[in-house]
Enzyme design. Structure first.
Site, PDB file in Angstrom:
ATOM      1  N   HIS A  32       0.833  -0.996   0.124  1.00  0.00           N
ATOM      2  CA  HIS A  32      -0.171  -0.011  -0.051  1.00  0.00           C
ATOM      3  C   HIS A  32       0.814   1.313  -0.010  1.00  0.00           C
ATOM      4  CE1 HIS A  32      -3.461  -2.331   1.150  1.00  0.00           C
ATOM      5  NE2 HIS A  32      -2.724  -2.999   2.060  1.00  0.00           N
TER       6      HIS A  32
HETATM    7  C1  BDR Z   1      -3.215   0.898   5.195  1.00  0.00           C
HETATM    8  O1  BDR Z   1      -3.463   0.373   6.446  1.00  0.00           O
HETATM    9  C2  BDR Z   1      -2.134  -0.036   7.055  1.00  0.00           C
HETATM   10  O2  BDR Z   1      -2.481  -1.188   7.751  1.00  0.00           O
HETATM   11  C3  BDR Z   1      -1.093  -0.195   6.232  1.00  0.00           C
HETATM   12  O3  BDR Z   1       0.099   0.214   6.504  1.00  0.00           O
HETATM   13  C4  BDR Z   1      -1.548   0.899   5.074  1.00  0.00           C
HETATM   14  O4  BDR Z   1      -1.099   2.345   5.207  1.00  0.00           O
HETATM   15  C5  BDR Z   1      -3.868  -0.003   4.332  1.00  0.00           C
HETATM   16  O5  BDR Z   1      -5.117  -0.170   4.516  1.00  0.00           O
END
Ligand code: BDR
Ligand code: CA
Length: 313
Positions: A243
């Site tokens: 992500h």
């Molecule tokens: C986001 O949530 C976190 O768990 C990850 O680091 C990312 O920023 C994804 O939904």
């Protein structure tokens, strides 16, 4: 190339860690003014420690790391140890950091920096809940107009939610903060799940990290191996979505991404859809666009960039 000044606001998190490594590996393009930490994936004492662990892994112990808000503006903190493990960085065994944490509060650093740097020259890169950024905007209402751009990971439209059926984690944890940021008038670019779920670490891509034969390559391979078990089980996908590195990659190669300039509002009232990013993708309302909401990524190009840059560390 014009060197862009950035503040990374983060809650590491394995994917946050990779986003930070990608930025620190690109000094000709990005000047990391500071890393500001927030409670999110795990509580604040762990996120600020993890940020320092990652700077030391990158061989950059001089980067300034600040601790910020330890809870959302108006709600109890929700964390994600079920994804990231107890420490937030489960996977590789990494040494305890020895570099110091800065004395200033992250929010004060953000305010000071936006006031002291020329207006429009600082990019904020939020990779976690938006608590620090919203608190800074509340405390110093003059600074939103001085932000060059906010490039953030958060939200979803076609992919709906990952922490609830309707909401993505970063926005869900602090919807009031997200609402403040999306209404701030600052130029915003959003990397939602619609994009990040296409940035999947397949076995071949993970092998390429490991094949770097460096401590960074090994750590990144072990981190993604750790948190992919969760995504494989949940989505049946071949690997973990990276992500947060989408934010850094956008700063380096914006042409890897495509999206639309649209209106996005944050749901703060409904229990059922709390934290939903209500994105007017089809432009069915008259609401004024307030962000560029990305929808697609050149995943091959993204992984080529990431692997090439990680090899530098
Ligand atoms: C986001 O949530 C976190 O768990 C990850 O680091 C990312 O920023 C994804 O939904
Ligand atoms: Ca994150």
């Amino acid at each position: 190339m014009h060197r862009r000044k950035i503040i990374i606001d983060t809650d590491p998190g394995q994917d946050d860690a990779v986003a930070i490594l990608l930025a620190l590996a690109s000094p000709e393009a990005l000047e990391v003014l500071g890393i500001t930490c927030v409670a999110g994936n795990v509580p604040l004492p762990l996120t600020e420690k993890n940020a320092r662990i990652i700077c030391e892994l990158a061989g950059k112990p001089d980067v300034k790391v600040f601790a910020g808000c330890d809870r959302p503006l108006a709600r109890k903190l929700v964390t994600a140890e079920h994804v990231h493990g107890k420490t937030g960085l489960d996977g590789p065994v990494l040494p305890e950091p020895t570099m110091p944490l800065q004395a200033d509060h992250a929010v004060d650093f953000i305010i000071k920096t936006l006031r002291s740097e020329p207006s429009g020259t600082v990019t904020l890169c939020p990779l976690g809940p938006l608590t620090n950024i919203a608190t800074a905007f509340q405390k110093a209402p003059d600074i939103a107009a001085r932000v060059g751009e906010i490039v953030l990971m958060g939200g979803a439209y076609f992919e709906a939610g990952n922490i609830t059926p309707a909401a993505e984690f970063n926005i869900y944890v602090d919807p009031e903060a997200a609402d403040i940021v999306f209404k701030s008038g600052a130029p915003i670019t959003v990397m939602p799940l619609d994009v990040t779920h296409k940035a999947l670490v397949t076995k071949e891509r993970n092998d390429a990290f490991r094949a770097l034969k460096t401590p960074v390559g090994a750590a990144v391979a072990e981190m993604t191996e750790f948190f992919e078990r969760f995504d494989r089980e949940k989505y049946g996908s071949p690997g973990a979505p990276l992500h947060d590195p989408c934010v850094t990659a956008y700063l380096l190669q914006p042409e890897l991404f495509t999206g639309r300039h649209i209106n996005v509002e944050i749901e703060t009232l409904s229990e059922l859809t709390l934290g939903m990013t209500v994105a007017d993708w089809w432009r069915v309302t008259e609401r004024a666009p307030n962000c560029t909401f990305m929808g697609n990524i050149d995943a091959e190009g993204f992984f080529a960039l990431l692997t090439e840059r990680l090899a530098r560390l």
